[in-house]
Design an enzyme around this catalytic site. Structure first.
Site, PDB file in Angstrom:
ATOM      1  N   GLU A 128      13.426  61.243  62.158  1.00  0.00           N
ATOM      2  CA  GLU A 128      14.508  60.579  62.889  1.00  0.00           C
ATOM      3  C   GLU A 128      13.957  59.524  63.845  1.00  0.00           C
ATOM      4  OE1 GLU A 128      18.258  61.028  63.057  1.00  0.00           O
ATOM      5  OE2 GLU A 128      17.534  61.349  61.039  1.00  0.00           O
ATOM      6  N   ALA A 139      10.680  74.702  69.123  1.00  0.00           N
ATOM      7  CA  ALA A 139      11.978  74.821  69.794  1.00  0.00           C
ATOM      8  C   ALA A 139      12.512  73.449  70.176  1.00  0.00           C
ATOM      9  CB  ALA A 139      11.850  75.691  71.041  1.00  0.00           C
ATOM     10  N   ALA A 140      13.801  73.250  69.955  1.00  0.00           N
ATOM     11  CA  ALA A 140      14.450  71.989  70.308  1.00  0.00           C
ATOM     12  C   ALA A 140      15.949  72.122  70.090  1.00  0.00           C
ATOM     13  CB  ALA A 140      13.933  70.846  69.418  1.00  0.00           C
ATOM     14  N   PRO A 163      28.006  57.789  65.396  1.00  0.00           N
ATOM     15  CA  PRO A 163      28.110  56.519  66.136  1.00  0.00           C
ATOM     16  C   PRO A 163      27.064  55.499  65.702  1.00  0.00           C
ATOM     17  CG  PRO A 163      28.100  58.394  67.644  1.00  0.00           C
ATOM     18  CD  PRO A 163      27.841  58.949  66.277  1.00  0.00           C
ATOM     19  N   SER A 217       9.645  64.160  64.220  1.00  0.00           N
ATOM     20  CA  SER A 217      10.682  64.026  63.189  1.00  0.00           C
ATOM     21  C   SER A 217      10.773  62.616  62.618  1.00  0.00           C
ATOM     22  CB  SER A 217      12.030  64.398  63.823  1.00  0.00           C
ATOM     23  OG  SER A 217      13.093  63.973  63.017  1.00  0.00           O
ATOM     24  N   GLU A 267      24.061  55.438  62.529  1.00  0.00           N
ATOM     25  CA  GLU A 267      23.550  56.246  61.400  1.00  0.00           C
ATOM     26  C   GLU A 267      22.111  55.859  61.058  1.00  0.00           C
ATOM     27  OE1 GLU A 267      23.201  58.811  59.595  1.00  0.00           O
ATOM     28  OE2 GLU A 267      24.918  58.829  58.218  1.00  0.00           O
ATOM     29  N   TYR A 278      18.878  62.358  70.045  1.00  0.00           N
ATOM     30  CA  TYR A 278      17.875  63.276  69.478  1.00  0.00           C
ATOM     31  C   TYR A 278      16.618  62.505  69.070  1.00  0.00           C
ATOM     32  CZ  TYR A 278      15.497  66.156  65.986  1.00  0.00           C
ATOM     33  OH  TYR A 278      14.539  66.834  65.269  1.00  0.00           O
TER      34      TYR A 278
HETATM   35  P1  NAP Z   1      16.493  75.039  64.262  1.00  0.00           P
HETATM   36  O1  NAP Z   1      16.746  75.911  63.078  1.00  0.00           O
HETATM   37  O2  NAP Z   1      17.627  74.330  64.913  1.00  0.00           O
HETATM   38  O3  NAP Z   1      15.746  75.938  65.369  1.00  0.00           O
HETATM   39  C1  NAP Z   1      15.596  75.504  66.700  1.00  0.00           C
HETATM   40  C2  NAP Z   1      14.942  76.608  67.506  1.00  0.00           C
HETATM   41  O4  NAP Z   1      14.777  76.164  68.873  1.00  0.00           O
HETATM   42  C3  NAP Z   1      15.742  77.904  67.584  1.00  0.00           C
HETATM   43  O5  NAP Z   1      14.855  78.987  67.491  1.00  0.00           O
HETATM   44  C4  NAP Z   1      16.354  77.850  68.982  1.00  0.00           C
HETATM   45  O6  NAP Z   1      16.629  79.121  69.523  1.00  0.00           O
HETATM   46  C5  NAP Z   1      15.197  77.222  69.740  1.00  0.00           C
HETATM   47  N1  NAP Z   1      15.604  76.671  71.045  1.00  0.00           N
HETATM   48  C6  NAP Z   1      16.515  75.694  71.284  1.00  0.00           C
HETATM   49  N2  NAP Z   1      16.598  75.465  72.592  1.00  0.00           N
HETATM   50  C7  NAP Z   1      15.728  76.293  73.225  1.00  0.00           C
HETATM   51  C8  NAP Z   1      15.367  76.528  74.591  1.00  0.00           C
HETATM   52  N3  NAP Z   1      15.950  75.854  75.597  1.00  0.00           N
HETATM   53  N4  NAP Z   1      14.414  77.451  74.862  1.00  0.00           N
HETATM   54  C9  NAP Z   1      13.846  78.146  73.859  1.00  0.00           C
HETATM   55  N5  NAP Z   1      14.152  77.998  72.548  1.00  0.00           N
HETATM   56  C10 NAP Z   1      15.083  77.069  72.236  1.00  0.00           C
HETATM   57  O7  NAP Z   1      15.403  73.921  63.909  1.00  0.00           O
HETATM   58  P2  NAP Z   1      14.379  73.830  62.643  1.00  0.00           P
HETATM   59  O8  NAP Z   1      15.072  73.150  61.524  1.00  0.00           O
HETATM   60  O9  NAP Z   1      13.714  75.136  62.445  1.00  0.00           O
HETATM   61  O10 NAP Z   1      13.340  72.763  63.213  1.00  0.00           O
HETATM   62  C11 NAP Z   1      12.219  73.172  63.992  1.00  0.00           C
HETATM   63  C12 NAP Z   1      11.716  71.996  64.793  1.00  0.00           C
HETATM   64  O11 NAP Z   1      11.350  70.933  63.927  1.00  0.00           O
HETATM   65  C13 NAP Z   1      12.729  71.392  65.776  1.00  0.00           C
HETATM   66  O12 NAP Z   1      12.010  70.910  66.887  1.00  0.00           O
HETATM   67  C14 NAP Z   1      13.309  70.225  64.993  1.00  0.00           C
HETATM   68  O13 NAP Z   1      13.824  69.256  65.896  1.00  0.00           O
HETATM   69  C15 NAP Z   1      12.084  69.756  64.259  1.00  0.00           C
HETATM   70  N6  NAP Z   1      12.297  69.079  62.977  1.00  0.00           N
HETATM   71  C16 NAP Z   1      13.069  69.658  62.022  1.00  0.00           C
HETATM   72  C17 NAP Z   1      13.205  69.048  60.793  1.00  0.00           C
HETATM   73  C18 NAP Z   1      14.014  69.662  59.687  1.00  0.00           C
HETATM   74  O14 NAP Z   1      14.337  68.950  58.725  1.00  0.00           O
HETATM   75  N7  NAP Z   1      14.299  70.960  59.752  1.00  0.00           N
HETATM   76  C19 NAP Z   1      12.519  67.836  60.536  1.00  0.00           C
HETATM   77  C20 NAP Z   1      11.724  67.289  61.542  1.00  0.00           C
HETATM   78  C21 NAP Z   1      11.596  67.928  62.763  1.00  0.00           C
HETATM   79  P3  NAP Z   1      18.086  79.855  69.326  1.00  0.00           P
HETATM   80  O15 NAP Z   1      17.980  80.642  68.053  1.00  0.00           O
HETATM   81  O16 NAP Z   1      18.156  80.694  70.544  1.00  0.00           O
HETATM   82  O17 NAP Z   1      19.128  78.773  69.254  1.00  0.00           O
HETATM   83  O1  F7E Z   2      22.322  64.922  58.059  1.00  0.00           O
HETATM   84  C1  F7E Z   2      24.916  62.848  56.440  1.00  0.00           C
HETATM   85  C2  F7E Z   2      24.546  62.515  57.863  1.00  0.00           C
HETATM   86  O2  F7E Z   2      22.626  66.740  59.748  1.00  0.00           O
HETATM   87  C3  F7E Z   2      21.733  64.239  56.971  1.00  0.00           C
HETATM   88  C4  F7E Z   2      17.572  67.628  61.483  1.00  0.00           C
HETATM   89  O3  F7E Z   2      16.823  68.736  61.021  1.00  0.00           O
HETATM   90  O4  F7E Z   2      16.575  66.211  59.833  1.00  0.00           O
HETATM   91  C5  F7E Z   2      17.815  66.678  60.330  1.00  0.00           C
HETATM   92  O5  F7E Z   2      18.605  65.595  60.801  1.00  0.00           O
HETATM   93  C6  F7E Z   2      22.607  63.077  56.549  1.00  0.00           C
HETATM   94  C7  F7E Z   2      23.066  62.185  57.709  1.00  0.00           C
HETATM   95  O6  F7E Z   2      20.286  66.011  59.031  1.00  0.00           O
HETATM   96  C8  F7E Z   2      27.665  65.216  56.618  1.00  0.00           C
HETATM   97  O7  F7E Z   2      25.338  61.430  58.355  1.00  0.00           O
HETATM   98  C9  F7E Z   2      27.223  63.375  55.557  1.00  0.00           C
HETATM   99  O8  F7E Z   2      22.902  60.843  57.368  1.00  0.00           O
HETATM  100  O9  F7E Z   2      21.633  67.312  57.484  1.00  0.00           O
HETATM  101  P1  F7E Z   2      21.758  66.351  58.587  1.00  0.00           P
HETATM  102  P2  F7E Z   2      19.640  64.815  59.887  1.00  0.00           P
HETATM  103  O10 F7E Z   2      20.631  64.185  60.792  1.00  0.00           O
HETATM  104  O11 F7E Z   2      18.917  63.923  58.933  1.00  0.00           O
HETATM  105  C10 F7E Z   2      15.763  65.499  60.784  1.00  0.00           C
HETATM  106  C11 F7E Z   2      14.474  65.119  60.108  1.00  0.00           C
HETATM  107  C12 F7E Z   2      15.595  66.233  62.058  1.00  0.00           C
HETATM  108  O12 F7E Z   2      14.582  66.108  62.730  1.00  0.00           O
HETATM  109  C13 F7E Z   2      16.791  66.930  62.603  1.00  0.00           C
HETATM  110  O13 F7E Z   2      16.415  67.939  63.554  1.00  0.00           O
HETATM  111  O14 F7E Z   2      23.788  63.599  55.967  1.00  0.00           O
HETATM  112  N1  F7E Z   2      26.137  63.679  56.322  1.00  0.00           N
HETATM  113  N2  F7E Z   2      28.166  64.310  55.731  1.00  0.00           N
HETATM  114  C14 F7E Z   2      26.371  64.803  56.986  1.00  0.00           C
HETATM  115  N3  F7E Z   2      25.623  65.515  57.855  1.00  0.00           N
HETATM  116  C15 F7E Z   2      26.148  66.657  58.369  1.00  0.00           C
HETATM  117  N4  F7E Z   2      25.378  67.388  59.211  1.00  0.00           N
HETATM  118  N5  F7E Z   2      27.406  67.076  58.034  1.00  0.00           N
HETATM  119  C16 F7E Z   2      28.204  66.395  57.172  1.00  0.00           C
HETATM  120  O15 F7E Z   2      29.343  66.797  56.894  1.00  0.00           O
END
Ligand code: NAP
Ligand code: F7E
Length: 323
Positions: free
Chosen positions: A126, A80-81, A278, A124, A280, A148
């Protein structure tokens, strides 16, 4: 003995894939969900009768302690996040509460109830932000570029700290971007594949995007949840980078996705300065050699396969929804 797992963030993309994976391995799976006025169970509806869901919130310490007491899980996956990077500039304090301090609340609850519970923290790529070297591995210095990313650095180090302070089995998985048909529609991959489907079916003409030059190491979420589980099955807790080792630009993503649907992206994609960030993260590429060696983990879906999978799923869904 049946293993019990508790997943926070079970309604998110990774939560849904991890729940399915753990059920397939015979786990009793519990999920923490926060109360909402409308249901957020879309991604786990097909699993509902095999899951036990509990109400609690990352902001509410007592609700988490009570939950861990009630479930007494063997493994906790803290997914969760507040995970959308642009929102973290709009709501930096809330992002810190959920994404940073929420991790401490989870760890404190585990420490209080039972230190033997194994803990996974969703860290992450990030955190690498303005990258110091390429590819990035476990010891690459962090330079986060968003509230983040900063919050995730805190979550990572507090996990390491609880491991070192209390000898807890706490692992931090430093996962690079992973995507799927279940990805939220505001993230760039899904925004593109949903846009492609809508344009193909005549429901939309244009797609507005931000920085097309940004590069990411994109993998498939279904592959990445296996790495999370494998980390908690080792003899000792540790931190691992999980990535494909390949990077592509947003422009390449767009070309591939539109091309797969037989469309020319230049006729449909517009850039919108409002979508630039702001600060990247220009480029990310991970080195998952440690995960490969220690966990035996390897991604099975490559970038082109991932994009095709997501375009096909969105085409099918949009067609169905349009009747
Ligand atoms: P996601 O689809 O945005 O899911 C986030 C989850 O967190 C949702 O179930 C949301 O619940 C829950 N949540 C948010 N705030 C909460 C709170 N205050 N209390 C309880 N639950 C809460 O994210 P994801 O892509 O599955 O990613 C899972 C985790 O991996 C996150 O921590 C993310 O930051 C991290 N991560 C993701 C990626 C990626 O590429 N996907 C990469 C690296 C790390 P609701 O449904 O109620 O909103
Ligand atoms: O952006 C560029 C944007 O929002 C990827 C999260 O799961 O992965 C995710 O974070 C890139 C960025 O993912 C648009 O500027 C261009 O450079 O899909 P994103 P993110 O920011 O990399 C990491 C690993 C996490 O941990 C995070 O939770 O794409 N971009 N045009 C755009 N991005 C968005 N969202 N929308 C656009 O229109």
């Amino acid at each position: 003995m049946t293993r019990r797992a508790l997943i926070t963030g079970i309604t998110g993309q990774d939560g849904a894939y991890l729940a399915e994976f753990l059920l397939g391995r015979g786990y009793e799976v519990h999920g923490m969900v926060r109360r909402a006025s409308t249901a957020t169970f879309e991604r786990i509806n097909h699993l509902r009768d095999r899951l036990t869901l509990h109400q609690a919130d990352l902001l509410d310490q007592l609700s988490i302690v009570n939950l861990i007491r009630e479930v007494r899980p063997h493994e906790v996956y803290n997914l969760a996040a507040q995970s959308f990077v642009p929102t973290s500039w709009l709501q930096p304090l809330l992002t810190g509460e959920f994404t940073a301090l929420g991790v401490t609340r989870m760890l404190e609850a585990v420490r209080l109830v039972d230190r033997d519970i194994r803990f996974y923290q969703a860290s992450s790529s990030e955190m690498f932000g303005k990258v110091r070297e390429e590819p990035q591995h476990e010891s690459t210095p962090f330079w986060p570029r968003s509230p983040y990313g900063v919050a995730k650095v805190y979550g990572h180090w507090i996990t390491v700290n609880y491991r070192e302070s209390y000898e807890m089995f706490a692992c931090s998985g430093i996962l690079f971007n992973h995507e799927s048909p279940l990805r939220g529609k505001e993230f760039v991959t899904r925004k593109v594949t949903d846009g492609v489907a809508r344009i193909k079916l005549g429901l939309q003409q244009k797609l507005k995007l931000g920085n097309l030059d940004a590069m990411r190491d994109w993998g498939f979420a279904g592959d990445y949840v296996k790495a999370m589980w494998t980390m908690l099955q080792q003899e000792a807790p540790d931190d691992y980078v999980v990535a494909t080792g390949q990077k592509h630009s947003v422009r390449q993503l767009v070309e591939l996705a539109f091309g797969h649907a037989g469309l020319d992206w230049r006729q449909h994609v517009e850039t919108d300065p409002a979508l630039f960030r702001p600060a990247e993260v220009n480029t990310l590429r991970g080195d998952a050699a440690k995960a490969r060696k220690v966990l035996g983990w390897r991604p099975e879906v490559d970038f082109a396969g991932l994009v095709r999978m997501m375009v096909d799923a969105d085409l099918e869904r949009v067609r169905r929804e349009a009747g």
